[in-house]
Scaffold this motif. Structure first.
Motif, PDB file in Angstrom:
ATOM      1  N   ARG A  31     -52.266  63.641 -11.014  1.00 24.62           N
ATOM      2  CA  ARG A  31     -51.833  64.278  -9.772  1.00 24.62           C
ATOM      3  C   ARG A  31     -50.818  63.420  -9.039  1.00 24.62           C
ATOM      4  NH1 ARG A  31     -56.292  66.324  -7.234  1.00 24.62           N
ATOM      5  NH2 ARG A  31     -57.585  65.824  -8.968  1.00 24.62           N
ATOM      6  N   ALA A  85     -44.017  66.618 -10.077  1.00 22.57           N
ATOM      7  CA  ALA A  85     -45.405  66.819 -10.525  1.00 22.57           C
ATOM      8  C   ALA A  85     -45.449  67.803 -11.693  1.00 22.57           C
ATOM      9  CB  ALA A  85     -46.262  67.319  -9.373  1.00 22.57           C
ATOM     10  N   ARG A  89     -51.028  67.826 -11.090  1.00 25.41           N
ATOM     11  CA  ARG A  89     -51.279  68.607  -9.869  1.00 25.41           C
ATOM     12  C   ARG A  89     -50.432  68.033  -8.741  1.00 25.41           C
ATOM     13  NH1 ARG A  89     -55.802  71.809  -9.849  1.00 25.41           N
ATOM     14  NH2 ARG A  89     -57.267  71.478 -11.548  1.00 25.41           N
ATOM     15  N   GLU A  97     -50.379  67.617  -4.675  1.00 27.18           N
ATOM     16  CA  GLU A  97     -51.205  67.687  -3.464  1.00 27.18           C
ATOM     17  C   GLU A  97     -50.362  67.192  -2.298  1.00 27.18           C
ATOM     18  OE1 GLU A  97     -54.055  69.051  -3.872  1.00 27.18           O
ATOM     19  OE2 GLU A  97     -54.707  68.568  -5.914  1.00 27.18           O
TER      20      GLU A  97
END
Length: 174
Positions: A6, A94, A100, A102
């Motif tokens: 992530r 990403a 992921r 975020e």
């Protein structure tokens, strides 16, 4: 997509506590931290904060984040990311890394920001309260889903919010 992989972007205005939040998340997520303030000083020892310099700083920051994702699966990026195109570029990094994305927005009461900026010592950031006010007028609030941290209170209160965010992130992995 790796469930653990992530890119966490910590955005917000100067003096709101992005670096505090990003540092805490870095420890909790066992991540690499990439800060735009540090990258800017690496690239421009006497920064002028021009638009060209800012673009180059964000490109270099995101390149470092991309390399961190290749090495360690998790990268936290600390910067204002005040405009949507910068956040979209981070999202693309990403996606390219099959990670992921975020987004964590750090907010803080203006009176607290003013005090914190006045008390800064030895920080890489050159932003004073005038810069905060300028960027406040330019900041494009994220329209996309994101986590929000109110960093107006104590460090303990901020850490409780971050613990809850990390629980949510880990639940998404399970």
């Amino acid at each position: 997509m790796s469930e653990r992989k992530r890119l966490v972007v910590v955005c917000g205005l100067p003096g709101t506590g992005k670096t505090t939040v990003a540092s805490d998340l870095t420890k909790r997520l066992e991540a690499d931290l990439v800060r735009t303030d540090v990258v800017r000083k690496d690239r421009f020892p006497d920064p002028e904060y021009t638009e060209t310099e800012t673009q180059a700083t964000y490109e270099a920051t995101l390149a470092r984040a991309s390399r961190a994702l290749e090495r360690d699966d998790v990268a936290v990026v600390d910067g204002t990311f005040r405009r949507e195109p910068l956040r979209e570029r981070a999202r693309a990094v990403a996606e390219d890394a099959d990670a992921r994305f975020e987004l964590v927005r750090v907010e803080c009461d203006t009176s607290v920001v003013r005090t914190r900026i006045a008390e800064r010592e030895g920080d890489e950031s050159d932003a004073d309260f005038a810069v905060y006010e300028l960027l406040e007028s330019e900041f494009e609030p994220p329209a996309e889903p994101h986590y929000r941290v109110d960093n107006s209170g104590s460090l303990g209160e901020t850490r409780r919010q971050l613990a809850a965010i990390c629980e949510t992130l880990e639940a998404r992995v399970s």
